[in-house]
Design an enzyme around this catalytic site. Structure first.
Site, short mmCIF file in Angstrom:
data_model
loop_
_atom_site.label_atom_id
_atom_site.label_comp_id
_atom_site.label_asym_id
_atom_site.label_seq_id
_atom_site.Cartn_x
_atom_site.Cartn_y
_atom_site.Cartn_z
N GLY A 7 -1.19 6.01 1.47
CA GLY A 7 -2.23 7.02 1.34
C GLY A 7 -3.34 6.86 2.36
N ASP A 55 -7.75 -7.34 -0.06
CA ASP A 55 -7.04 -7.41 1.21
C ASP A 55 -7.93 -6.81 2.27
OD1 ASP A 55 -5.68 -4.64 2.44
OD2 ASP A 55 -6.40 -4.48 0.38
N ASP A 81 0.87 -1.17 0.00
CA ASP A 81 0.00 0.00 0.00
C ASP A 81 0.92 1.23 0.00
OD1 ASP A 81 -1.72 2.06 0.62
OD2 ASP A 81 -2.80 0.97 2.15
#
Length: 376
Positions: free
Chosen positions: A95, A271, A92
């Site tokens: 953000g 996820d 990731d």
């Protein structure tokens, strides 16, 4: 990264495919356990591989940047070597974490200034820096830096937020093209579709992302407070635009029912922290429904956690024993619950894949949603 679309269900948009990375194959639809700080909480690498059957895990740019830090990751040869996971990793961009620090961050066209949740120290993420961090982490699949818009944002905020995300995406792609993986394996960068719950913004964002011709694309900014039906509506709208020959990743979603609904709408990758977080709090997901292991009703139930379950822990331990461990805050209880829930989630997407290939996904999904949403 390469993607091969194997089959699309005859009566829905559900798809089965294969993603090929330098660290191995990923059969889609896929659920990816979340390893925020370089480990999936309470789960050993060998358990992830052999007992749970994970094909890919996540790391998080924000958390790994803060601890252990880039120099340690670089010296350790990247996250694959540092945590001994030799299969694919997705990161990731950070953000979402910056979004969650709303009281301790400032956004401007250059990037995001924020204070560490650990010690309050000040940091600044630019799109270029986020790409550089993910290069050092060594993830097979990297995410573009974006602003995760709150699910209840008004239209003007969502529009200006999307404009910022689109500017940052162009800078991420430029930086990605200028740099290479320091460890010699291929990496790829996924753009992220934002736009909150506004159809015209989501359409604009999806068209812009599709035009970049990336190896895969992500859908962000959902499951962050908006109504569930709005999430499904946005997923359906976006997937009509995103290229069919590239994998689609719905970020941070969700419940078993959310996953099945999104698969039916053409999503390939998922996820969520729910299986491990909820498991540590005593919630167990099964093929027949959801159990709260703290409830008195399991106190003298010596039957397996789940008959014909997805993991070795299901037949090895009873409901009564797991309830006891959780109620006395024994670490083993957290491990058992985490292993079971992750194995169940991965079993669920594998079953979905089988039924997609058999062209009876929608029928199976309807029955399965009734089961997995039942409270036991």
């Amino acid at each position: 990264m390469d993607f091969q679309l194997i089959h699309t269900d005859a009566k829905s948009s559900a798809r089965a495919g294969i993603i090929t990375t330098d660290h191995g194959l990923i059969e889609t639809p896929i659920f990816m356990p979340v390893g925020t700080v370089g480990s999936v909480k309470a789960v050993h690498i060998s358990e992830l591989k052999n007992d749970i059957g994970a094909q890919i895990i996540l790391g998080n740019t924000y958390h790994l940047y803060l601890r252990p830090g880039l120099e340690i990751l670089r010296q350790g040869g990247g996250l694959h070597k540092f945590n001994s996971w030799d299969r694919p990793i997705l990161t990731d961009s950070g953000g979402y974490q910056v979004f969650s620090l709303s009281d301790n961050r400032k956004l401007n066209p250059e990037g995001a200034e924020f204070r560490s949740h650990i010690d309050g120290s000040k940091h600044f993420f630019t799109p270029e820096k986020v790409v550089d961090i993910q290069r050092i982490i060594g993830a097979d699949i990297m995410m573009a830096f974006d602003e995760c818009t709150p699910g209840n944002a008004d239209y003007n905020y969502a529009k200006s937020s999307l404009e910022l995300t689109e500017q940052w995406l162009d800078r991420c792609l430029k930086r990605f093209a200028e740099t290479e993986c320091p460890y010699g394996h291929r990496q790829t960068l996924f753009p992220i579709v934002q736009g909150c719950i506004y159809p015209d913004l989501r359409k604009r964002a999806a068209e812009n992302v599709a035009s970049k011709e990336a190896d895969g694309n992500a859908i962000g900014g959902l499951a962050v407070g908006e109504p569930t039906e709005k999430m499904y509506e946005m997923v359906e709208l976006v997937n009509e635009i995103l290229p069919k020959d590239k994998p689609r990743y719905l970020m941070g979603v969700g419940t078993p029912a959310n996953i099945l609904e999104a698969i039916e709408r053409g999503v390939d990758m998922f996820d969520c922290i729910m299986p491990t977080r909820n498991g540590r709090n005593g919630q167990i997901f099964t093929k027949n429904g959801i159990m709260n292991m703290r409830n008195e009703k399991w106190k003298d139930d010596f039957s397996p956690i789940e008959k014909d379950g997805a993991s070795f822990v299901d037949s090895l331990y009873s409901k009564a024993y797991l309830r006891h461990l959780i109620n006395v805050n024994e670490i083993l209880g957290l491990q058992i619950a985490s292993i079971h829930n992750l194995a169940f989630y991965i079993w669920l997407v594998k079953e979905a894949r089988k039924h997609i290939i058999a062209d009876d996904f929608s029928l199976w999904k309807s029955k399965m949603i009734e089961n997995v949403t039942r409270r036991l």
